[in-house]
Design an enzyme around this catalytic site. Sequence first.
Site, PDB file in Angstrom:
ATOM      1  N   ASP A  33      34.704  69.370 -11.209  1.00 42.87           N
ATOM      2  CA  ASP A  33      35.568  69.199 -10.025  1.00 42.87           C
ATOM      3  C   ASP A  33      35.980  70.557  -9.463  1.00 42.87           C
ATOM      4  O   ASP A  33      35.946  70.781  -8.249  1.00 42.87           O
ATOM      5  CB  ASP A  33      36.780  68.296 -10.317  1.00 42.87           C
ATOM      6  CG  ASP A  33      37.397  68.516 -11.675  1.00 42.87           C
ATOM      7  OD1 ASP A  33      36.807  69.253 -12.492  1.00 42.87           O
ATOM      8  OD2 ASP A  33      38.477  67.963 -11.938  1.00 42.87           O
ATOM      9  N   TYR A  48      21.956  58.517 -16.173  1.00 44.94           N
ATOM     10  CA  TYR A  48      20.729  58.061 -15.540  1.00 44.94           C
ATOM     11  C   TYR A  48      19.709  57.548 -16.553  1.00 44.94           C
ATOM     12  O   TYR A  48      18.565  57.256 -16.201  1.00 44.94           O
ATOM     13  CB  TYR A  48      20.095  59.188 -14.713  1.00 44.94           C
ATOM     14  CG  TYR A  48      20.842  59.503 -13.442  1.00 44.94           C
ATOM     15  CD1 TYR A  48      22.225  59.645 -13.444  1.00 44.94           C
ATOM     16  CD2 TYR A  48      20.174  59.659 -12.240  1.00 44.94           C
ATOM     17  CE1 TYR A  48      22.920  59.937 -12.286  1.00 44.94           C
ATOM     18  CE2 TYR A  48      20.866  59.948 -11.073  1.00 44.94           C
ATOM     19  CZ  TYR A  48      22.244  60.090 -11.109  1.00 44.94           C
ATOM     20  OH  TYR A  48      22.927  60.384  -9.958  1.00 44.94           O
ATOM     21  N   LYS A  51      32.186  68.349 -17.706  1.00 43.39           N
ATOM     22  CA  LYS A  51      33.529  67.755 -17.671  1.00 43.39           C
ATOM     23  C   LYS A  51      33.965  67.564 -19.133  1.00 43.39           C
ATOM     24  O   LYS A  51      34.354  66.478 -19.564  1.00 43.39           O
ATOM     25  CB  LYS A  51      33.468  66.418 -16.898  1.00 43.39           C
ATOM     26  CG  LYS A  51      34.795  65.781 -16.613  1.00 43.39           C
ATOM     27  CD  LYS A  51      35.527  66.380 -15.425  1.00 43.39           C
ATOM     28  CE  LYS A  51      36.928  65.805 -15.315  1.00 43.39           C
ATOM     29  NZ  LYS A  51      37.748  66.437 -14.296  1.00 43.39           N
ATOM     30  N   ASP A  69      22.832  65.862  -9.469  1.00 44.45           N
ATOM     31  CA  ASP A  69      22.480  65.031  -8.313  1.00 44.45           C
ATOM     32  C   ASP A  69      23.501  65.258  -7.197  1.00 44.45           C
ATOM     33  O   ASP A  69      23.160  65.541  -6.048  1.00 44.45           O
ATOM     34  CB  ASP A  69      22.469  63.554  -8.762  1.00 44.45           C
ATOM     35  CG  ASP A  69      21.836  62.646  -7.718  1.00 44.45           C
ATOM     36  OD1 ASP A  69      21.405  63.148  -6.669  1.00 44.45           O
ATOM     37  OD2 ASP A  69      21.780  61.423  -7.958  1.00 44.45           O
TER      38      ASP A  69
END
Length: 332
Positions: free
Chosen positions: A204, A124, A171, A228
């Site tokens: 995930d 972002y 991740k 988000d």
Amino acid sequence: MSYTITMIPGDGIGPEVMEAMQAVVNASGVEIEWEVVNAGEGVIEEYGTPLPDYVIESIKKNKIAIKGPVTTPVGKGFRSVNVGLRQSLNLYANVRPVKTFKGVPCRYEDVDLIIVRENTEDLYAGIEHMVGEDAAETIKIITRKASVRISKYAYELAKAQNRKMVTAVHKANIMKLSDGLFLKCAKEVGEEYPEIISNDMIVDAMSMRMVQDPTKYDVLVMPNLYGDILSDMASGLVGGLGIVPGANIGEDMAVFEAVHGSAPDIAGLNIANPTATILSGVMMLRYLKEFEAADKIEKAVSKVLESGKVVTSDLGGNAKTMEYANEIINNM
Ligand code: NAI
């Protein structure tokens, strides 16, 4: 004590839910002078930008603001008002408490977790460009400074609220350098808080586990994009976007706002659920140390939701936005 607070009504359902919030907060007895400034679609024609300087100046002066959602046109040249505000005021921590309320239809009981989302960098940061005509590149920035700062914020929040566990979401198995750095920083900070359980989970796997049983989680800290996505998902687990509040916190100022957007599909119908914005107002009152007023509102919200008689259509009722707000006021 009286306060001057910047108020940004926003677009779509923004003005409707903000009017409800204002009425409820005013009824709590705290004296507030609302400095109303407009941002978003409605000001683009006049100012050439959805985020005019006077909005930033007002927040810098008052050090506190509450805002309605602002529409970000997809694919046009304007930068998101939200991202712009968070970056220019250095509102580095986005805090979103997700909890179940009795009476609100959802699959779980006793969810009570807080998502702490890094608010200034990651994908972002707004650094993107075309590579020729048919490829585009967005750069993901993760810094030690921001990762340590957000991790410390999460642990201090856990400590202040007597919470037991902080989970870093990442991740790092794939993005070994960027998310790897985030995770390393979170772990280092966690070592300074031996009384709190520290662990981590790949985003995930976290998504699946949270859907299976969100009651297992306490404080979750993560980079911007995962925060988000997971906060919208978590909202869905406790009854929808209509009830989850939020705060953007910086070193010496804060901007409060619900997780949801401007909901163009229901704008102007006066059926939007203002709970998320009202509870953002409650977070704002706690930030101002107006605990009594905050508790009074929160208890009234819980009571009205639990009775289920006067609630908005997203929660299965047929109350209009202001009818629901007035019911809260009557219960305060
Ligand atoms: P959205 O959150 O506005 O709406 C998603 C769905 O949830 C819609 O079906 C909507 O009707 C429902 N919903 C949201 N808030 C509700 C409420 N208070 N009561 C009842 N139902 C509610 O997300 P969407 O449609 O992806 O985004 C619309 C616009 O909002 C976009 O321009 C987006 O950029 C902007 N946005 C702004 C945010 C902000 O200002 N903080 C945050 C998220 C999106």
